[in-house]
Design an enzyme around this catalytic site. Sequence first.
Site, PDB file in Angstrom:
ATOM      1  N   PHE A 125      27.203  62.198 -40.149  1.00 14.82           N
ATOM      2  CA  PHE A 125      27.154  63.153 -39.033  1.00 14.82           C
ATOM      3  C   PHE A 125      28.356  64.103 -39.161  1.00 14.82           C
ATOM      4  O   PHE A 125      29.340  63.760 -39.819  1.00 14.82           O
ATOM      5  CB  PHE A 125      27.188  62.402 -37.700  1.00 14.82           C
ATOM      6  CG  PHE A 125      27.162  63.327 -36.514  1.00 14.82           C
ATOM      7  CD1 PHE A 125      26.039  64.082 -36.239  1.00 14.82           C
ATOM      8  CD2 PHE A 125      28.276  63.468 -35.700  1.00 14.82           C
ATOM      9  CE1 PHE A 125      26.025  64.967 -35.166  1.00 14.82           C
ATOM     10  CE2 PHE A 125      28.263  64.352 -34.624  1.00 14.82           C
ATOM     11  CZ  PHE A 125      27.139  65.094 -34.361  1.00 14.82           C
ATOM     12  N   ALA A 218      24.748  54.847 -33.830  1.00 18.62           N
ATOM     13  CA  ALA A 218      24.604  55.548 -32.544  1.00 18.62           C
ATOM     14  C   ALA A 218      23.210  55.345 -31.946  1.00 18.62           C
ATOM     15  O   ALA A 218      23.054  55.283 -30.735  1.00 18.62           O
ATOM     16  CB  ALA A 218      24.884  57.040 -32.727  1.00 18.62           C
ATOM     17  N   LYS A 259      24.698  57.709 -26.779  1.00 18.73           N
ATOM     18  CA  LYS A 259      23.265  57.806 -27.091  1.00 18.73           C
ATOM     19  C   LYS A 259      22.586  56.530 -26.574  1.00 18.73           C
ATOM     20  O   LYS A 259      22.214  56.450 -25.421  1.00 18.73           O
ATOM     21  CB  LYS A 259      23.058  57.967 -28.603  1.00 18.73           C
ATOM     22  CG  LYS A 259      23.445  59.334 -29.151  1.00 18.73           C
ATOM     23  CD  LYS A 259      24.913  59.487 -29.361  1.00 18.73           C
ATOM     24  CE  LYS A 259      25.261  60.713 -30.170  1.00 18.73           C
ATOM     25  NZ  LYS A 259      26.691  60.987 -30.136  1.00 18.73           N
ATOM     26  N   HIS A 451      29.713  77.027 -35.897  1.00 17.40           N
ATOM     27  CA  HIS A 451      28.559  77.141 -34.997  1.00 17.40           C
ATOM     28  C   HIS A 451      28.928  77.067 -33.520  1.00 17.40           C
ATOM     29  O   HIS A 451      28.229  77.603 -32.680  1.00 17.40           O
ATOM     30  CB  HIS A 451      27.493  76.100 -35.345  1.00 17.40           C
ATOM     31  CG  HIS A 451      27.994  74.692 -35.354  1.00 17.40           C
ATOM     32  ND1 HIS A 451      28.948  74.249 -36.236  1.00 17.40           N
ATOM     33  CD2 HIS A 451      27.687  73.620 -34.583  1.00 17.40           C
ATOM     34  CE1 HIS A 451      29.195  72.967 -36.008  1.00 17.40           C
ATOM     35  NE2 HIS A 451      28.447  72.564 -35.018  1.00 17.40           N
TER      36      HIS A 451
HETATM   37  N1  F0G Z   1      27.488  59.592 -35.338  1.00 19.24           N
HETATM   38  C1  F0G Z   1      26.276  60.125 -35.087  1.00 19.24           C
HETATM   39  C2  F0G Z   1      25.102  59.711 -35.920  1.00 19.24           C
HETATM   40  C3  F0G Z   1      26.121  61.079 -34.070  1.00 19.24           C
HETATM   41  O1  F0G Z   1      24.922  61.612 -33.854  1.00 19.24           O
HETATM   42  C4  F0G Z   1      27.258  61.454 -33.309  1.00 19.24           C
HETATM   43  C5  F0G Z   1      27.154  62.453 -32.254  1.00 19.24           C
HETATM   44  C6  F0G Z   1      28.490  60.857 -33.610  1.00 19.24           C
HETATM   45  C7  F0G Z   1      28.568  59.929 -34.634  1.00 19.24           C
HETATM   46  C8  F0G Z   1      29.742  61.210 -32.862  1.00 19.24           C
HETATM   47  O2  F0G Z   1      29.720  60.615 -31.623  1.00 19.24           O
HETATM   48  O3  F0G Z   1      29.741  62.538 -30.018  1.00 19.24           O
HETATM   49  O4  F0G Z   1      30.305  60.215 -29.289  1.00 19.24           O
HETATM   50  O5  F0G Z   1      31.873  61.491 -30.700  1.00 19.24           O
HETATM   51  N2  F0G Z   1      26.150  63.188 -32.074  1.00 19.24           N
HETATM   52  C9  F0G Z   1      25.916  64.141 -31.014  1.00 19.24           C
HETATM   53  C10 F0G Z   1      24.641  64.896 -31.289  1.00 19.24           C
HETATM   54  C11 F0G Z   1      27.063  65.010 -30.670  1.00 19.24           C
HETATM   55  O6  F0G Z   1      24.328  65.846 -30.535  1.00 19.24           O
HETATM   56  O7  F0G Z   1      23.919  64.557 -32.229  1.00 19.24           O
HETATM   57  P1  F0G Z   1      30.463  61.257 -30.337  1.00 19.24           P
END
Ligand code: F0G
Length: 461
Positions: A125, A218, A259, A451
Amino acid sequence: MNSRRVLPPYRVKVVEPIPFLTADERRAALADAGYNPFNLRADQITIDLLSDSGTGATSTLQESAAALGDESYAGARSWFRFRDEIQALTGYPYVLPVHQGRAGERILFASMLKPGQLSVSNTHFDTTYANVVLAGAEAVNLPCPAATDLDSAEPFKGDIDLAALEQLLAGPDGSRVGVVLMTITNNGLGAQPVSMANLTAVRALCTRFGVPFFLDAARFAENAWLVAQREPAYHGQTPREIARAAFDLADGCLISLKKDGLTAIGGVVGLRDEARYAACEANLIATEGFSTYGGLAGHDLERLAQGVREVLEPTYLHSRADSTARLARLINDAGVATVAPAGIHALYLNAGRLLPHLAPHEFPGHALGCQLFLDGGIRCAELGSLYLGGMDEAHRLVTPAPFELVRLAIPRRVYTDTHLEYVADVLADIAKDPERVNGYRIVAAPPLLRHFKVRLAPLSG
Ligand code: F0G
Protein backbone atom coordinates in the site's frame (compact mmCIF):
# COMPACT_ATOMS: atom_id res chain seq x y z
CA MET A 1 -31.00 -21.59 -5.55
CA ASN A 2 -32.65 -19.19 -3.16
CA SER A 3 -33.25 -15.96 -5.10
CA ARG A 4 -34.19 -13.85 -2.08
CA ARG A 5 -32.13 -10.70 -1.51
CA VAL A 6 -29.30 -11.04 1.00
CA LEU A 7 -30.12 -8.82 3.95
CA PRO A 8 -27.64 -6.86 6.04
CA PRO A 9 -27.85 -8.18 9.63
CA TYR A 10 -28.69 -4.76 11.10
CA ARG A 11 -31.17 -1.91 10.81
CA VAL A 12 -30.46 1.82 10.98
CA LYS A 13 -30.90 3.63 14.28
CA VAL A 14 -29.06 6.93 13.95
CA VAL A 15 -28.91 8.78 10.64
CA GLU A 16 -26.71 11.56 9.32
CA PRO A 17 -28.02 13.94 6.63
CA ILE A 18 -26.15 14.00 3.34
CA PRO A 19 -25.78 17.21 1.31
CA PHE A 20 -27.35 17.77 -2.11
CA LEU A 21 -25.76 20.61 -4.04
CA THR A 22 -27.05 21.94 -7.34
CA ALA A 23 -25.02 21.26 -10.48
CA ASP A 24 -23.88 24.92 -10.46
CA GLU A 25 -22.78 24.68 -6.83
CA ARG A 26 -20.82 21.53 -7.59
CA ARG A 27 -19.13 23.15 -10.58
CA ALA A 28 -18.07 26.09 -8.41
CA ALA A 29 -16.95 23.79 -5.57
CA LEU A 30 -14.76 21.69 -7.87
CA ALA A 31 -13.19 24.80 -9.42
CA ASP A 32 -12.44 26.14 -5.91
CA ALA A 33 -10.87 22.77 -5.06
CA GLY A 34 -8.45 23.11 -7.99
CA TYR A 35 -10.27 20.23 -9.66
CA ASN A 36 -8.92 17.87 -7.01
CA PRO A 37 -11.66 16.02 -5.09
CA PHE A 38 -9.27 15.64 -2.11
CA ASN A 39 -9.62 19.41 -1.62
CA LEU A 40 -13.43 19.33 -1.49
CA ARG A 41 -15.22 19.83 1.79
CA ALA A 42 -17.08 16.71 2.90
CA ASP A 43 -20.26 18.80 3.19
CA GLN A 44 -20.14 19.36 -0.57
CA ILE A 45 -20.37 15.62 -1.27
CA THR A 46 -23.50 13.52 -1.64
CA ILE A 47 -21.94 10.03 -1.78
CA ASP A 48 -18.37 9.78 -0.50
CA LEU A 49 -16.51 6.78 -1.94
CA LEU A 50 -13.03 8.22 -1.41
CA SER A 51 -12.05 5.62 1.18
CA ASP A 52 -13.34 2.67 3.16
CA SER A 53 -10.91 3.64 5.93
CA GLY A 54 -12.35 5.02 9.15
CA THR A 55 -15.62 5.73 7.36
CA GLY A 56 -17.73 2.80 8.58
CA ALA A 57 -20.74 2.95 10.90
CA THR A 58 -20.41 1.61 14.43
CA SER A 59 -23.00 -0.60 16.12
CA THR A 60 -25.09 -0.21 19.26
CA LEU A 61 -22.83 -2.76 20.96
CA GLN A 62 -19.72 -0.80 19.99
CA GLU A 63 -21.18 2.45 21.28
CA SER A 64 -22.38 0.93 24.53
CA ALA A 65 -18.93 -0.61 25.02
CA ALA A 66 -17.37 2.79 24.29
CA ALA A 67 -19.38 4.31 27.15
CA LEU A 68 -17.57 1.86 29.44
CA GLY A 69 -14.16 2.91 28.08
CA ASP A 70 -11.52 2.98 30.81
CA GLU A 71 -9.28 6.01 30.24
CA SER A 72 -6.64 5.09 32.84
CA TYR A 73 -3.18 6.00 31.61
CA ALA A 74 -1.75 2.51 32.09
CA GLY A 75 -3.28 -0.94 32.36
CA ALA A 76 -6.83 0.18 31.51
CA ARG A 77 -9.58 -2.43 31.50
CA SER A 78 -10.28 -1.49 27.85
CA TRP A 79 -6.71 -2.41 26.90
CA PHE A 80 -7.07 -5.92 28.26
CA ARG A 81 -10.35 -6.39 26.43
CA PHE A 82 -8.72 -5.21 23.19
CA ARG A 83 -5.59 -7.30 23.70
CA ASP A 84 -7.60 -10.45 24.43
CA GLU A 85 -9.67 -10.00 21.25
CA ILE A 86 -6.60 -9.47 19.08
CA GLN A 87 -4.86 -12.47 20.63
CA ALA A 88 -7.96 -14.61 20.06
CA LEU A 89 -8.17 -13.42 16.46
CA THR A 90 -4.50 -13.73 15.51
CA GLY A 91 -2.92 -16.11 18.00
CA TYR A 92 0.02 -13.70 18.37
CA PRO A 93 1.16 -13.34 22.00
CA TYR A 94 2.52 -9.78 21.60
CA VAL A 95 0.10 -6.99 20.74
CA LEU A 96 1.03 -3.33 20.21
CA PRO A 97 -1.85 -0.85 19.84
CA VAL A 98 -1.27 2.04 17.41
CA HIS A 99 -3.46 4.94 16.33
CA GLN A 100 -3.61 3.73 12.71
CA GLY A 101 -1.95 1.34 10.28
CA ARG A 102 0.90 3.56 9.13
CA ALA A 103 2.11 4.13 12.70
CA GLY A 104 2.46 0.36 13.00
CA GLU A 105 4.38 0.30 9.71
CA ARG A 106 6.82 2.91 10.94
CA ILE A 107 7.38 1.14 14.27
CA LEU A 108 7.74 -2.36 12.83
CA PHE A 109 10.03 -1.37 9.97
CA ALA A 110 12.30 0.62 12.31
CA SER A 111 13.04 -2.65 14.14
CA MET A 112 13.04 -4.88 11.11
CA LEU A 113 14.54 -3.19 8.05
CA LYS A 114 18.08 -1.89 7.74
CA PRO A 115 19.28 0.48 5.02
CA GLY A 116 19.82 -1.45 1.79
CA GLN A 117 17.42 -4.25 2.69
CA LEU A 118 14.34 -5.20 0.69
CA SER A 119 10.69 -5.52 1.67
CA VAL A 120 8.97 -7.83 -0.82
CA SER A 121 5.20 -7.85 -1.26
CA ASN A 122 2.34 -8.85 -3.53
CA THR A 123 1.76 -5.05 -3.51
CA HIS A 124 2.72 -2.51 -0.85
CA PHE A 125 0.00 0.00 0.00
CA ASP A 126 1.31 3.54 -0.61
CA THR A 127 1.99 4.43 3.05
CA THR A 128 3.60 1.01 3.53
CA TYR A 129 5.82 1.70 0.56
CA ALA A 130 6.71 5.11 1.98
CA ASN A 131 7.55 3.67 5.41
CA VAL A 132 9.82 1.02 3.86
CA VAL A 133 11.66 3.82 2.04
CA LEU A 134 11.80 5.97 5.19
CA ALA A 135 13.49 3.04 6.96
CA GLY A 136 16.19 3.23 4.28
CA ALA A 137 15.06 0.02 2.59
CA GLU A 138 13.60 -0.71 -0.83
CA ALA A 139 10.07 -1.92 -1.57
CA VAL A 140 9.67 -4.59 -4.25
CA ASN A 141 6.23 -5.55 -5.59
CA LEU A 142 5.83 -8.99 -7.17
CA PRO A 143 2.13 -9.28 -8.14
CA CYS A 144 1.10 -12.53 -9.81
CA PRO A 145 0.92 -12.49 -13.62
CA ALA A 146 -2.89 -12.91 -13.59
CA ALA A 147 -3.20 -9.46 -11.99
CA THR A 148 -2.37 -7.73 -15.27
CA ASP A 149 -5.52 -9.05 -16.98
CA LEU A 150 -8.18 -6.76 -15.53
CA ASP A 151 -11.05 -8.67 -17.13
CA SER A 152 -10.25 -12.30 -16.33
CA ALA A 153 -12.28 -14.17 -13.73
CA GLU A 154 -9.23 -15.65 -11.96
CA PRO A 155 -10.30 -15.90 -8.31
CA PHE A 156 -7.02 -14.85 -6.61
CA LYS A 157 -5.42 -12.07 -8.57
CA GLY A 158 -4.11 -10.64 -5.28
CA ASP A 159 -1.52 -13.44 -4.99
CA ILE A 160 2.22 -12.87 -5.08
CA ASP A 161 4.22 -14.29 -8.02
CA LEU A 162 5.73 -17.32 -6.27
CA ALA A 163 8.23 -18.09 -9.03
CA ALA A 164 9.54 -14.51 -8.94
CA LEU A 165 9.71 -14.56 -5.13
CA GLU A 166 11.68 -17.82 -5.13
CA GLN A 167 14.01 -16.47 -7.79
CA LEU A 168 14.63 -13.33 -5.76
CA LEU A 169 15.22 -15.23 -2.51
CA ALA A 170 17.55 -17.75 -4.16
CA GLY A 171 19.40 -15.14 -6.23
CA PRO A 172 22.18 -12.63 -5.44
CA ASP A 173 19.72 -10.20 -3.76
CA GLY A 174 18.18 -12.92 -1.59
CA SER A 175 20.29 -12.02 1.43
CA ARG A 176 18.98 -8.43 1.26
CA VAL A 177 15.35 -9.46 1.83
CA GLY A 178 14.36 -8.27 5.32
CA VAL A 179 10.68 -9.19 5.17
CA VAL A 180 8.03 -10.65 2.91
CA LEU A 181 4.81 -8.70 3.50
CA MET A 182 1.56 -10.01 2.06
CA THR A 183 -1.27 -7.47 1.75
CA ILE A 184 -4.68 -9.13 2.25
CA THR A 185 -6.80 -8.17 0.35
CA ASN A 186 -4.62 -6.54 -2.29
CA ASN A 187 -5.85 -2.94 -2.11
CA GLY A 188 -3.31 -1.67 -4.63
CA LEU A 189 -4.44 -4.24 -7.18
CA GLY A 190 -8.20 -4.12 -7.53
CA ALA A 191 -9.16 -5.34 -4.03
CA GLN A 192 -8.30 -8.85 -5.19
CA PRO A 193 -7.97 -11.52 -2.51
CA VAL A 194 -4.95 -13.68 -1.72
CA SER A 195 -5.45 -17.46 -1.59
CA MET A 196 -4.49 -19.57 1.38
CA ALA A 197 -2.51 -21.74 -1.05
CA ASN A 198 -0.42 -18.69 -1.95
CA LEU A 199 0.11 -17.72 1.71
CA THR A 200 1.07 -21.33 2.53
CA ALA A 201 3.64 -21.34 -0.27
CA VAL A 202 5.04 -17.98 0.90
CA ARG A 203 5.40 -19.44 4.41
CA ALA A 204 7.37 -22.38 3.00
CA LEU A 205 9.68 -20.09 1.01
CA CYS A 206 10.25 -17.79 3.99
CA THR A 207 11.09 -20.75 6.22
CA ARG A 208 13.46 -22.17 3.60
CA PHE A 209 15.31 -18.87 3.19
CA GLY A 210 15.05 -17.73 6.82
CA VAL A 211 13.11 -14.52 6.10
CA PRO A 212 10.34 -13.12 8.36
CA PHE A 213 6.85 -13.34 6.88
CA PHE A 214 4.30 -10.68 7.84
CA LEU A 215 0.72 -9.91 6.86
CA ASP A 216 -0.65 -6.44 6.13
CA ALA A 217 -4.09 -7.59 7.16
CA ALA A 218 -6.22 -4.42 6.94
CA ARG A 219 -9.01 -6.45 5.29
CA PHE A 220 -8.46 -9.80 7.03
CA ALA A 221 -12.19 -10.58 7.30
CA GLU A 222 -12.99 -9.70 3.69
CA ASN A 223 -10.07 -11.81 2.45
CA ALA A 224 -11.31 -14.72 4.61
CA TRP A 225 -14.81 -14.39 3.15
CA LEU A 226 -13.51 -14.49 -0.42
CA VAL A 227 -11.31 -17.51 0.41
CA ALA A 228 -14.37 -19.34 1.78
CA GLN A 229 -16.22 -18.61 -1.48
CA ARG A 230 -13.44 -19.15 -4.01
CA GLU A 231 -10.94 -21.68 -2.61
CA PRO A 232 -12.47 -25.17 -2.55
CA ALA A 233 -10.31 -26.47 0.32
CA TYR A 234 -11.85 -23.77 2.57
CA HIS A 235 -15.53 -24.13 1.64
CA GLY A 236 -17.56 -24.51 4.80
CA GLN A 237 -14.98 -22.93 7.11
CA THR A 238 -15.97 -19.82 9.04
CA PRO A 239 -14.36 -16.44 8.30
CA ARG A 240 -12.83 -16.55 11.79
CA GLU A 241 -11.25 -19.96 11.15
CA ILE A 242 -9.85 -18.85 7.81
CA ALA A 243 -8.55 -15.53 9.16
CA ARG A 244 -6.86 -17.43 11.99
CA ALA A 245 -5.32 -19.91 9.55
CA ALA A 246 -3.81 -16.95 7.64
CA PHE A 247 -2.40 -15.38 10.82
CA ASP A 248 -1.06 -18.82 11.86
CA LEU A 249 1.09 -18.92 8.73
CA ALA A 250 2.84 -15.61 9.43
CA ASP A 251 5.36 -14.39 12.00
CA GLY A 252 3.32 -11.29 12.74
CA CYS A 253 1.00 -8.70 11.29
CA LEU A 254 0.24 -5.06 10.73
CA ILE A 255 -3.46 -4.20 10.77
CA SER A 256 -5.07 -0.86 10.06
CA LEU A 257 -8.22 -1.37 12.12
CA LYS A 258 -9.90 1.57 10.36
CA LYS A 259 -11.13 -1.00 7.84
CA ASP A 260 -12.12 -4.41 9.23
CA GLY A 261 -11.93 -3.08 12.80
CA LEU A 262 -15.18 -1.21 12.02
CA THR A 263 -13.97 1.95 13.74
CA ALA A 264 -12.90 5.47 12.83
CA ILE A 265 -9.37 5.05 14.19
CA GLY A 266 -7.00 2.33 15.34
CA GLY A 267 -4.41 -0.21 14.37
CA VAL A 268 -2.31 -2.97 15.77
CA VAL A 269 1.00 -4.77 15.38
CA GLY A 270 0.93 -8.46 16.29
CA LEU A 271 4.15 -10.36 16.94
CA ARG A 272 5.38 -13.80 17.92
CA ASP A 273 8.94 -12.76 18.72
CA GLU A 274 9.66 -11.34 22.17
CA ALA A 275 12.88 -9.54 21.25
CA ARG A 276 11.19 -7.80 18.33
CA TYR A 277 8.33 -6.88 20.64
CA ALA A 278 10.72 -5.29 23.11
CA ALA A 279 12.31 -3.18 20.35
CA CYS A 280 8.93 -2.11 18.98
CA GLU A 281 7.52 -1.40 22.46
CA ALA A 282 10.28 1.11 23.25
CA ASN A 283 9.58 2.91 19.99
CA LEU A 284 5.82 2.79 20.64
CA ILE A 285 6.17 4.37 24.06
CA ALA A 286 8.45 7.10 22.72
CA THR A 287 6.33 7.99 19.69
CA GLU A 288 2.72 6.75 20.03
CA GLY A 289 1.85 6.28 23.67
CA PHE A 290 2.25 3.82 26.51
CA SER A 291 2.03 0.18 25.47
CA THR A 292 -1.48 -0.27 26.87
CA TYR A 293 -3.04 2.47 24.72
CA GLY A 294 -0.65 3.34 21.88
CA GLY A 295 -2.28 6.60 20.82
CA LEU A 296 -5.85 5.36 21.29
CA ALA A 297 -8.44 6.31 23.87
CA GLY A 298 -10.04 3.67 26.07
CA HIS A 299 -13.32 4.15 24.21
CA ASP A 300 -11.54 3.48 20.89
CA LEU A 301 -10.11 0.23 22.29
CA GLU A 302 -13.61 -0.82 23.36
CA ARG A 303 -15.13 -0.11 19.94
CA LEU A 304 -12.27 -2.01 18.32
CA ALA A 305 -12.58 -5.05 20.57
CA GLN A 306 -16.25 -5.32 19.61
CA GLY A 307 -15.63 -4.37 15.95
CA VAL A 308 -13.18 -7.18 15.22
CA ARG A 309 -15.84 -9.62 16.44
CA GLU A 310 -18.70 -8.17 14.43
CA VAL A 311 -16.69 -7.97 11.23
CA LEU A 312 -16.28 -11.77 11.15
CA GLU A 313 -20.02 -12.49 11.31
CA PRO A 314 -20.85 -14.47 8.17
CA THR A 315 -24.20 -12.68 7.71
CA TYR A 316 -22.42 -9.31 7.68
CA LEU A 317 -19.67 -10.39 5.26
CA HIS A 318 -22.21 -12.12 3.00
CA SER A 319 -24.37 -9.01 2.68
CA ARG A 320 -21.39 -6.71 2.17
CA ALA A 321 -19.88 -8.94 -0.53
CA ASP A 322 -23.28 -9.31 -2.17
CA SER A 323 -23.86 -5.56 -2.18
CA THR A 324 -20.50 -4.84 -3.86
CA ALA A 325 -21.03 -7.62 -6.42
CA ARG A 326 -24.49 -6.22 -7.19
CA LEU A 327 -23.07 -2.73 -7.74
CA ALA A 328 -20.45 -4.25 -10.07
CA ARG A 329 -23.20 -5.90 -12.14
CA LEU A 330 -25.19 -2.67 -12.39
CA ILE A 331 -22.09 -0.77 -13.47
CA ASN A 332 -21.03 -3.43 -15.97
CA ASP A 333 -24.57 -3.60 -17.41
CA ALA A 334 -24.35 0.16 -17.94
CA GLY A 335 -21.31 -0.42 -20.13
CA VAL A 336 -18.52 0.46 -17.68
CA ALA A 337 -15.87 -2.21 -17.02
CA THR A 338 -14.60 -2.85 -13.51
CA VAL A 339 -11.59 -4.90 -12.45
CA ALA A 340 -12.92 -8.46 -12.32
CA PRO A 341 -13.93 -10.38 -10.34
CA ALA A 342 -15.51 -7.92 -7.87
CA GLY A 343 -13.78 -7.78 -4.49
CA ILE A 344 -15.51 -6.38 -1.41
CA HIS A 345 -14.15 -3.06 -0.16
CA ALA A 346 -13.98 -1.28 -3.50
CA LEU A 347 -14.68 -1.45 -7.22
CA TYR A 348 -12.10 -0.19 -9.69
CA LEU A 349 -13.55 1.40 -12.83
CA ASN A 350 -11.62 1.02 -16.07
CA ALA A 351 -11.63 4.70 -17.06
CA GLY A 352 -9.05 4.17 -19.80
CA ARG A 353 -11.48 1.94 -21.64
CA LEU A 354 -14.54 4.12 -21.04
CA LEU A 355 -12.80 7.30 -22.20
CA PRO A 356 -10.57 6.30 -25.14
CA HIS A 357 -10.74 9.88 -26.45
CA LEU A 358 -8.54 10.95 -23.52
CA ALA A 359 -4.82 10.13 -23.65
CA PRO A 360 -3.04 9.20 -20.38
CA HIS A 361 -1.60 12.74 -20.14
CA GLU A 362 -5.18 14.05 -20.10
CA PHE A 363 -5.82 11.87 -17.02
CA PRO A 364 -8.91 9.84 -17.96
CA GLY A 365 -9.29 8.36 -14.46
CA HIS A 366 -9.18 11.77 -12.85
CA ALA A 367 -11.59 13.08 -15.51
CA LEU A 368 -14.08 10.33 -14.74
CA GLY A 369 -13.77 11.01 -11.00
CA CYS A 370 -14.44 14.72 -11.55
CA GLN A 371 -17.42 13.94 -13.80
CA LEU A 372 -18.94 11.69 -11.12
CA PHE A 373 -18.77 14.65 -8.76
CA LEU A 374 -20.07 17.19 -11.28
CA ASP A 375 -22.99 14.98 -12.33
CA GLY A 376 -23.87 13.30 -9.05
CA GLY A 377 -21.90 14.69 -6.10
CA ILE A 378 -19.93 11.41 -5.88
CA ARG A 379 -16.32 11.48 -4.65
CA CYS A 380 -13.80 8.78 -5.45
CA ALA A 381 -10.05 8.38 -6.02
CA GLU A 382 -8.05 8.12 -9.23
CA LEU A 383 -5.59 5.24 -9.51
CA GLY A 384 -4.01 6.04 -12.83
CA SER A 385 -1.40 8.29 -14.36
CA LEU A 386 -2.14 11.27 -12.11
CA TYR A 387 -1.37 9.20 -9.01
CA LEU A 388 1.12 6.64 -10.31
CA GLY A 389 2.58 8.15 -13.48
CA GLY A 390 6.11 9.55 -13.80
CA MET A 391 6.24 13.32 -14.45
CA ASP A 392 8.97 15.72 -15.49
CA GLU A 393 9.69 19.00 -13.68
CA ALA A 394 7.04 20.84 -15.68
CA HIS A 395 4.46 18.25 -14.51
CA ARG A 396 4.26 16.65 -17.94
CA LEU A 397 3.49 12.95 -17.92
CA VAL A 398 6.57 10.97 -18.94
CA THR A 399 5.65 7.44 -17.87
CA PRO A 400 1.93 6.61 -17.86
CA ALA A 401 0.51 4.20 -15.26
CA PRO A 402 -0.21 0.69 -16.56
CA PHE A 403 -3.96 1.29 -16.21
CA GLU A 404 -6.25 4.30 -15.83
CA LEU A 405 -8.50 3.27 -12.93
CA VAL A 406 -10.88 4.96 -10.52
CA ARG A 407 -11.53 3.41 -7.11
CA LEU A 408 -15.04 3.46 -5.68
CA ALA A 409 -14.34 2.53 -2.05
CA ILE A 410 -17.39 1.41 -0.13
CA PRO A 411 -17.65 2.45 3.53
CA ARG A 412 -18.89 -0.34 5.82
CA ARG A 413 -22.57 -0.31 6.90
CA VAL A 414 -23.02 3.29 5.67
CA TYR A 415 -24.78 3.37 2.30
CA THR A 416 -27.87 1.38 1.35
CA ASP A 417 -28.26 -0.39 -1.96
CA THR A 418 -30.35 2.60 -3.10
CA HIS A 419 -27.34 4.89 -2.65
CA LEU A 420 -25.23 2.45 -4.64
CA GLU A 421 -27.87 2.19 -7.38
CA TYR A 422 -27.71 5.96 -7.65
CA VAL A 423 -23.95 5.70 -8.22
CA ALA A 424 -24.58 3.18 -11.01
CA ASP A 425 -27.22 5.51 -12.51
CA VAL A 426 -24.82 8.46 -12.61
CA LEU A 427 -22.17 6.26 -14.25
CA ALA A 428 -24.69 4.93 -16.75
CA ASP A 429 -25.48 8.49 -17.83
CA ILE A 430 -21.79 9.19 -18.36
CA ALA A 431 -21.41 5.93 -20.32
CA LYS A 432 -24.17 7.03 -22.72
CA ASP A 433 -22.10 10.00 -23.88
CA PRO A 434 -18.51 9.56 -22.67
CA GLU A 435 -17.09 12.03 -25.19
CA ARG A 436 -18.48 14.94 -23.19
CA VAL A 437 -15.97 14.14 -20.40
CA ASN A 438 -13.10 16.64 -20.56
CA GLY A 439 -9.45 15.92 -19.88
CA TYR A 440 -7.35 17.82 -17.33
CA ARG A 441 -3.88 19.30 -17.08
CA ILE A 442 -1.78 19.89 -13.98
CA VAL A 443 -1.43 23.51 -12.87
CA ALA A 444 0.63 22.99 -9.71
CA ALA A 445 1.88 19.92 -7.91
CA PRO A 446 3.90 19.33 -4.75
CA PRO A 447 7.11 17.30 -5.08
CA LEU A 448 5.84 14.53 -2.77
CA LEU A 449 2.48 12.72 -2.47
CA ARG A 450 1.27 14.55 -5.56
CA HIS A 451 -2.31 13.28 -5.68
CA PHE A 452 -3.30 14.82 -2.34
CA LYS A 453 -2.46 18.43 -3.13
CA VAL A 454 -2.20 18.68 -6.94
CA ARG A 455 -4.23 21.44 -8.63
CA LEU A 456 -5.56 21.00 -12.15
CA ALA A 457 -7.59 22.76 -14.83
CA PRO A 458 -9.99 21.33 -17.40
CA LEU A 459 -8.63 21.21 -20.94
CA SER A 460 -11.79 22.55 -22.58
CA GLY A 461 -15.49 23.10 -22.08
N1 F0G B 1 -2.32 -1.09 4.46
C1 F0G B 1 -3.36 -1.13 3.60
C2 F0G B 1 -3.57 -2.34 2.74
C3 F0G B 1 -4.22 -0.03 3.49
O1 F0G B 1 -5.23 -0.08 2.61
C4 F0G B 1 -3.99 1.11 4.30
C5 F0G B 1 -4.85 2.28 4.21
C6 F0G B 1 -2.90 1.08 5.18
C7 F0G B 1 -2.09 -0.04 5.23
C8 F0G B 1 -2.58 2.25 6.07
O2 F0G B 1 -3.47 2.29 7.12
O3 F0G B 1 -4.66 4.47 6.83
O4 F0G B 1 -4.73 3.22 8.99
O5 F0G B 1 -2.66 4.35 8.27
N2 F0G B 1 -5.70 2.47 3.30
C9 F0G B 1 -6.65 3.55 3.17
C10 F0G B 1 -7.36 3.43 1.85
C11 F0G B 1 -6.12 4.90 3.45
O6 F0G B 1 -8.14 4.35 1.50
O7 F0G B 1 -7.17 2.44 1.14
P1 F0G B 1 -3.89 3.67 7.84
